[in-house]
Design an enzyme around this catalytic site. Structure first.
Site, PDB file in Angstrom:
ATOM      1  N   ASN A  12       0.878  -1.176   0.000  1.00  0.00           N
ATOM      2  CA  ASN A  12       0.000   0.000   0.000  1.00  0.00           C
ATOM      3  C   ASN A  12       0.915   1.226   0.000  1.00  0.00           C
ATOM      4  O   ASN A  12       1.501   1.559   1.029  1.00  0.00           O
ATOM      5  CB  ASN A  12      -0.885  -0.038   1.253  1.00  0.00           C
ATOM      6  CG  ASN A  12      -1.735   1.216   1.407  1.00  0.00           C
ATOM      7  OD1 ASN A  12      -1.771   2.067   0.514  1.00  0.00           O
ATOM      8  ND2 ASN A  12      -2.411   1.345   2.538  1.00  0.00           N
ATOM      9  N   LYS A  14       0.165   4.201  -0.206  1.00  0.00           N
ATOM     10  CA  LYS A  14      -0.488   5.386   0.382  1.00  0.00           C
ATOM     11  C   LYS A  14      -0.266   6.583  -0.548  1.00  0.00           C
ATOM     12  O   LYS A  14      -0.224   6.402  -1.753  1.00  0.00           O
ATOM     13  CB  LYS A  14       0.008   5.607   1.808  1.00  0.00           C
ATOM     14  CG  LYS A  14      -0.098   4.314   2.651  1.00  0.00           C
ATOM     15  CD  LYS A  14       0.085   4.501   4.104  1.00  0.00           C
ATOM     16  CE  LYS A  14      -0.098   3.164   4.814  1.00  0.00           C
ATOM     17  NZ  LYS A  14       0.025   3.239   6.243  1.00  0.00           N
ATOM     18  N   HIS A 100      -9.342   1.160   5.348  1.00  0.00           N
ATOM     19  CA  HIS A 100      -8.046   1.360   5.994  1.00  0.00           C
ATOM     20  C   HIS A 100      -8.233   2.316   7.173  1.00  0.00           C
ATOM     21  O   HIS A 100      -9.039   3.246   7.100  1.00  0.00           O
ATOM     22  CB  HIS A 100      -7.038   1.926   4.992  1.00  0.00           C
ATOM     23  CG  HIS A 100      -5.638   1.905   5.529  1.00  0.00           C
ATOM     24  ND1 HIS A 100      -5.181   2.825   6.430  1.00  0.00           N
ATOM     25  CD2 HIS A 100      -4.615   1.039   5.310  1.00  0.00           C
ATOM     26  CE1 HIS A 100      -3.923   2.538   6.748  1.00  0.00           C
ATOM     27  NE2 HIS A 100      -3.552   1.459   6.080  1.00  0.00           N
ATOM     28  N   GLU A 102      -6.591   4.706   8.197  1.00  0.00           N
ATOM     29  CA  GLU A 102      -6.392   6.132   7.882  1.00  0.00           C
ATOM     30  C   GLU A 102      -7.664   6.727   7.273  1.00  0.00           C
ATOM     31  O   GLU A 102      -7.998   7.880   7.514  1.00  0.00           O
ATOM     32  CB  GLU A 102      -5.181   6.283   6.935  1.00  0.00           C
ATOM     33  CG  GLU A 102      -3.875   6.099   7.693  1.00  0.00           C
ATOM     34  CD  GLU A 102      -2.747   5.456   6.901  1.00  0.00           C
ATOM     35  OE1 GLU A 102      -2.790   5.472   5.660  1.00  0.00           O
ATOM     36  OE2 GLU A 102      -1.811   4.928   7.542  1.00  0.00           O
ATOM     37  N   GLU A 170      -4.981  -4.891  10.825  1.00  0.00           N
ATOM     38  CA  GLU A 170      -3.963  -3.847  10.950  1.00  0.00           C
ATOM     39  C   GLU A 170      -4.169  -3.091  12.270  1.00  0.00           C
ATOM     40  O   GLU A 170      -4.955  -2.129  12.318  1.00  0.00           O
ATOM     41  CB  GLU A 170      -4.072  -2.847   9.793  1.00  0.00           C
ATOM     42  CG  GLU A 170      -3.776  -3.431   8.431  1.00  0.00           C
ATOM     43  CD  GLU A 170      -3.260  -2.372   7.457  1.00  0.00           C
ATOM     44  OE1 GLU A 170      -2.244  -2.634   6.825  1.00  0.00           O
ATOM     45  OE2 GLU A 170      -3.859  -1.288   7.356  1.00  0.00           O
ATOM     46  N   GLY A 176       2.954   2.319  10.729  1.00  0.00           N
ATOM     47  CA  GLY A 176       3.925   3.399  10.546  1.00  0.00           C
ATOM     48  C   GLY A 176       4.670   3.786  11.809  1.00  0.00           C
ATOM     49  O   GLY A 176       5.307   4.834  11.859  1.00  0.00           O
ATOM     50  N   SER A 216       3.882  -2.066  10.283  1.00  0.00           N
ATOM     51  CA  SER A 216       5.345  -2.120  10.491  1.00  0.00           C
ATOM     52  C   SER A 216       5.960  -3.466  10.122  1.00  0.00           C
ATOM     53  O   SER A 216       6.936  -3.898  10.738  1.00  0.00           O
ATOM     54  CB  SER A 216       5.702  -1.742  11.929  1.00  0.00           C
ATOM     55  OG  SER A 216       5.323  -0.400  12.174  1.00  0.00           O
TER      56      SER A 216
HETATM   57  P1  13P Z   1       3.328   0.385   7.573  1.00  0.00           P
HETATM   58  O1  13P Z   1       3.836  -0.905   6.959  1.00  0.00           O
HETATM   59  O2  13P Z   1       4.057   1.592   7.053  1.00  0.00           O
HETATM   60  O3  13P Z   1       3.290   0.315   9.059  1.00  0.00           O
HETATM   61  O4  13P Z   1       1.817   0.581   7.072  1.00  0.00           O
HETATM   62  C1  13P Z   1       0.941  -0.487   7.168  1.00  0.00           C
HETATM   63  C2  13P Z   1      -0.305  -0.124   6.465  1.00  0.00           C
HETATM   64  O5  13P Z   1      -1.022   0.761   6.865  1.00  0.00           O
HETATM   65  C3  13P Z   1      -0.631  -0.872   5.241  1.00  0.00           C
HETATM   66  O6  13P Z   1      -1.918  -0.614   4.818  1.00  0.00           O
END
Ligand code: 13P
Length: 253
Positions: A12, A14, A100, A102, A170, A176, A216
């Site tokens: 992803n 982003k 997601h 976010e 997640e 992150g 992560s």
């Molecule tokens: P990270 O791997 O940067 O922690 O992000 C995970 C994520 O949100 C994948 O959708």
């Protein structure tokens, strides 16, 4: 009968990258994927929407799938700035990430909205990756299971099958942050999700449905996580932007 779940290694991106990165990153992955002897996993790239076309071209003929990070629940109409599932399908997307954390947080997406989007996506033939996960506050309050259970029950369409749906666990506190779920925490949650899926979609589909971990994941922790019985791949953010790291995660399957 033995259960076979082909691990899904999904990146992803982003809101990262510009066109030249798309060509370079997706092009390098395409080369590696094409040259491998045996396909041990399915690879998916979910770039920002305007890069979907260039990434599709960069990976054409390799078997790498391309997906979107979101879609709308309507197929067309006066929704400035939005993208329909039908459009994504026509752009040769195979998957769409929905719910997601976010988007749940920053765009106030509710389980009902995610359910609507997933239903539309399935109707046009897109596969959905439905994300669920608890915040640190919820975990510390002992609400991890109930929060995830509620998100799963309320955002999963009734017509979900192992073929058209992937669940992504997640934990928000791991996204992150460099704080990854321990193998015990991950297996515990994935096992609970599968048990819940038994009730929601029936044992046959639940046994075949992939549940991927996100938060992560990196080349160092991937091997241990991907070896867990109910972890069927990863949804990877930061590490998916570095060819070597993303590829290593795939090799850890
Ligand atoms: P990270 O791997 O940067 O922690 O992000 C995970 C994520 O949100 C994948 O959708």
């Amino acid at each position: 009968m033995a259960i076979t779940r082909l691990p899904l290694i999904a990146g992803n991106w982003k809101m990262n990258g510009v066109k030249k990165h798309a060509n370079k990153l997706a092009g390098s992955l395409a080369k590696r994927f094409r040259n491998q002897k045996k396909q041990k996993f399915e690879m998916l790239i979910c770039p920002p929407a305007p890069l979907i076309g260039p990434v599709v071209e960069a990976v054409r003929g390799t078997g790498i799938a391309v997906g979107s990070q979101d879609c709308h629940f309507e197929n067309a109409g006066a929704y400035t700035g939005e993208m329909s599932a039908e459009l994504l399908k026509s752009m040769e997307c195979k998957y769409v990430i929905l719910g997601h954390s976010e988007r749940r947080t920053l765009n106030k997406e509710t389980d009902a909205v995610i359910l609507n989007k997933a239903t539309t996506a399935h109707k046009v033939g897109l596969r959905t990756i439905i994300c669920i996960g608890e915040t640190l506050k919820q975990r510390e309050a002992g609400r991890t299971k109930s929060v995830n259970r509620k998100q799963l029950i309320n955002s999963l369409p009734h017509q979900a099958t192992a073929k058209n749906t992937v669940i992504a666990y997640e934990p928000v506190w791991a996204i992150g942050t460099g704080k990854v779920a321990s193998p015990d925490q991950a297996q515990d949650m994935h096992q609970m999700i599968r048990a819940e899926l038994y009730k929601l979609v029936g044992p046959a589909e639940a046994d075949e449905m992939r549940i991927v971990y996100g938060g992560s994941m990196n080349p160092i922790n991937a091997r241990e996580l991907l070896a867990l019985p109910d972890v069927d791949g990863g949804l990877i953010g930061g590490a998916s932007l570095i060819v070597k790291d993303f590829w290593s995660i795939g090799q850890a399957v």
